[in-house]
Design a protein around this motif. Structure first.
Motif, PDB file in Angstrom:
ATOM      1  N   PHE A 138       0.793  -1.240   0.000  1.00 49.80           N
ATOM      2  CA  PHE A 138       0.000   0.000   0.000  1.00 49.80           C
ATOM      3  C   PHE A 138       0.825   1.290   0.000  1.00 49.80           C
ATOM      4  N   SER A 139       1.597   1.514   1.065  1.00 52.37           N
ATOM      5  CA  SER A 139       2.196   2.845   1.258  1.00 52.37           C
ATOM      6  C   SER A 139       3.078   3.286   0.103  1.00 52.37           C
ATOM      7  N   ALA A 140       3.997   2.419  -0.329  1.00 55.09           N
ATOM      8  CA  ALA A 140       4.899   2.806  -1.413  1.00 55.09           C
ATOM      9  C   ALA A 140       4.129   3.046  -2.707  1.00 55.09           C
ATOM     10  N   LEU A 141       2.953   2.438  -2.795  1.00 56.81           N
ATOM     11  CA  LEU A 141       2.135   2.593  -4.001  1.00 56.81           C
ATOM     12  C   LEU A 141       1.187   3.784  -3.895  1.00 56.81           C
ATOM     13  N   ASN A 142       1.483   4.665  -2.919  1.00 57.83           N
ATOM     14  CA  ASN A 142       0.780   5.934  -2.839  1.00 57.83           C
ATOM     15  C   ASN A 142      -0.666   5.833  -2.344  1.00 57.83           C
ATOM     16  N   PHE A 143      -0.956   4.745  -1.594  1.00 53.13           N
ATOM     17  CA  PHE A 143      -2.292   4.651  -0.993  1.00 53.13           C
ATOM     18  C   PHE A 143      -2.315   5.565   0.224  1.00 53.13           C
ATOM     19  N   PRO A 144      -3.219   6.534   0.263  1.00 53.77           N
ATOM     20  CA  PRO A 144      -3.308   7.359   1.476  1.00 53.77           C
ATOM     21  C   PRO A 144      -3.684   6.486   2.677  1.00 53.77           C
ATOM     22  N   PRO A 145      -3.296   6.868   3.886  1.00 44.94           N
ATOM     23  CA  PRO A 145      -3.534   6.009   5.061  1.00 44.94           C
ATOM     24  C   PRO A 145      -4.997   5.628   5.249  1.00 44.94           C
ATOM     25  N   GLU A 146      -5.915   6.491   4.845  1.00 44.40           N
ATOM     26  CA  GLU A 146      -7.340   6.187   5.099  1.00 44.40           C
ATOM     27  C   GLU A 146      -8.016   5.500   3.900  1.00 44.40           C
ATOM     28  N   HIS A 147      -7.216   5.043   2.926  1.00 42.60           N
ATOM     29  CA  HIS A 147      -7.815   4.454   1.714  1.00 42.60           C
ATOM     30  C   HIS A 147      -8.645   3.205   2.042  1.00 42.60           C
ATOM     31  N   PRO A 148      -9.836   3.096   1.487  1.00 42.89           N
ATOM     32  CA  PRO A 148     -10.727   1.979   1.852  1.00 42.89           C
ATOM     33  C   PRO A 148     -10.164   0.581   1.545  1.00 42.89           C
ATOM     34  N   ALA A 149      -9.228   0.481   0.598  1.00 40.78           N
ATOM     35  CA  ALA A 149      -8.662  -0.833   0.285  1.00 40.78           C
ATOM     36  C   ALA A 149      -7.852  -1.407   1.437  1.00 40.78           C
ATOM     37  N   ARG A 150      -7.453  -0.548   2.366  1.00 36.03           N
ATOM     38  CA  ARG A 150      -6.698  -1.046   3.527  1.00 36.03           C
ATOM     39  C   ARG A 150      -7.645  -1.580   4.595  1.00 36.03           C
ATOM     40  N   ASN A 164       3.360  -0.860   9.916  1.00 36.48           N
ATOM     41  CA  ASN A 164       3.773  -1.655   8.752  1.00 36.48           C
ATOM     42  C   ASN A 164       3.207  -3.089   8.884  1.00 36.48           C
ATOM     43  N   ASP A 165       1.864  -3.134   8.950  1.00 32.72           N
ATOM     44  CA  ASP A 165       1.164  -4.412   9.144  1.00 32.72           C
ATOM     45  C   ASP A 165       1.553  -5.438   8.092  1.00 32.72           C
ATOM     46  N   ILE A 166       1.502  -6.687   8.515  1.00 26.48           N
ATOM     47  CA  ILE A 166       1.764  -7.785   7.572  1.00 26.48           C
ATOM     48  C   ILE A 166       0.420  -8.331   7.100  1.00 26.48           C
TER      49      ILE A 166
END
Ligand code: DAH
Length: 345
Positions: A138-150, A164-166
């Motif tokens: 997610f993070s390196a791929l520019n997903f904002p922290p609140e992105h619903p895919a997370r 840095n969840d696994i």
């Protein structure tokens, strides 16, 4: 004399102990054929005196019956052995049973086909782990922290690890990051693999499926390169004349982003159930790699640009083989699997 002969042969017959069907046949040839001993003795019988005939007639008839019974008993005995042999060892004269060859899984066939097409364009094959950390997925791929895919809804988390969840990777885009972190441009790679999402299993969704990711990063890579590469890919995979169209879309890791449709492979654009009468079906997402992603991976976004794309192998396979239910791919039903190509390698 005749009487002695009968006595002698009677003893011989009583001592007959065949050990094979050949012995039985030899017995028949010796005693029972037209020129055999039994007939011979009857011929001789014609020449003896009336006196003798009276006593020997009965003896000779008994001798004949003995010879015939001995033969038929012996014959039955060996027929029996032959049958029990057949039962134990099988009939060795029957044609062989043959063995069933397995067949390639349709997803493997299509993955291989996709990989081959891109290999010819100079793409290498890269792979990454299925258990991935938040940074690469997610993070390196520019997903904002609140992105619903997370959200817990989509992702199978394995372990909480302060920020840095696994998790099980939700897409193969994570492999782009691993690849770019590891080296220097140019990158030209195709990345097949299994991905996981927390979805209820149905005909149209599954909790695991397969994707192929593509990445091309170099100096002066443009959207025109992206379009031409994917157009070529579609012509190779679905045949010359398959139309493509790009629709603007959004992905955190590409800017601009697009989804690519192809003219429906079933109705050839006429309109059918599969394409919901639109004549088009979506097959992949793509776009120019967002400069933030390049920078996150230590690549100078002023000097380099690139394109990326990602597609679901199940979707590509469904369109190719007209498969309507995703569950078939993981149920291992031989009636389904045996319909696909068998390869002797
Ligand atoms: N990762 C996206 C997904 O799982 C697919 C995708 C879209 C990959 C656009 C890309 C891309 O590389 O540029 O839905």
């Amino acid at each position: 004399m005749l009487q002695d002969k009968i006595k002698q042969f009677t003893e011989e017959i009583k001592g007959f102990a065949p050990t094979s069907a050949v012995d039985v046949e030899n017995f028949r040839l010796k005693f029972l054929v037209a020129k055999g001993i039994v007939k011979g003795l009857f011929e001789e019988f014609k020449t003896v005196s009336t006196e003798e005939k009276r006593t020997l007639g009965k003896v000779l008839n008994e001798f004949k019956l003995l010879a015939e019974k001995t033969y038929s008993d012996a014959q039955a005995q060996f027929a029996q052995t032959k049958k029990s042999l057949q039962r134990e060892e099988g009939d060795l004269t029957l044609p062989g049973e043959g063995f069933q060859l397995g067949s390639r899984h349709p997803l493997s066939l299509v993955r291989k086909e996709i990989v081959e097409i891109f290999k010819k364009l100079g793409f290498i094959v890269a792979e990454g782990p299925e258990i991935e950390d938040d940074w690469h997925n997610f993070s390196a791929l520019n997903f904002p922290p609140e992105h619903p895919a997370r959200d817990m809804q989509d992702t199978f988390f394995v372990e909480k690890k302060d920020g840095n969840d696994i998790a099980l990777r939700t897409h193969t885009s994570s492999v782009q990051v691993r690849l770019m972190e590891m080296g220097k441009p140019p990158f030209r790679a195709i990345m097949p693999g299994r991905v996981y999402r927390n979805e209820a299993i149905s005909a149209r969704a599954h909790c695991f499926f397969h994707q192929v990711e593509g990445l091309y990063v170099d100096e002066n890579v443009s959207f025109a390169d992206l379009k031409q590469t994917l157009f070529h890919f579609v012509q190779e995979l679905y045949g010359e004349g398959t139309k493509v169209r790009f629709r603007p879309s959004y992905f955190p890791f590409t800017e601009p982003s697009a989804e690519m449709d192809i003219s429906c492979t079933i109705c050839k654009g006429e309109g059918c159930q599969l394409c919901k009468n639109s004549g088009w079906v979506e097959i992949l997402g793509c776009g120019m790699v967002d400069p933030n992603v390049l920078e996150n991976c230590g690549i100078d976004s002023k000097k380099y640009s690139g394109f990326a794309f990602g597609m679901g192998i199940e979707r590509i396979t469904n369109l190719k083989y007209e498969i309507r239910d995703l569950r078939l791919f993981s149920e291992n039903d031989v009636r389904f699997l045996s319909q696909f190509e068998t390869e002797l390698v």
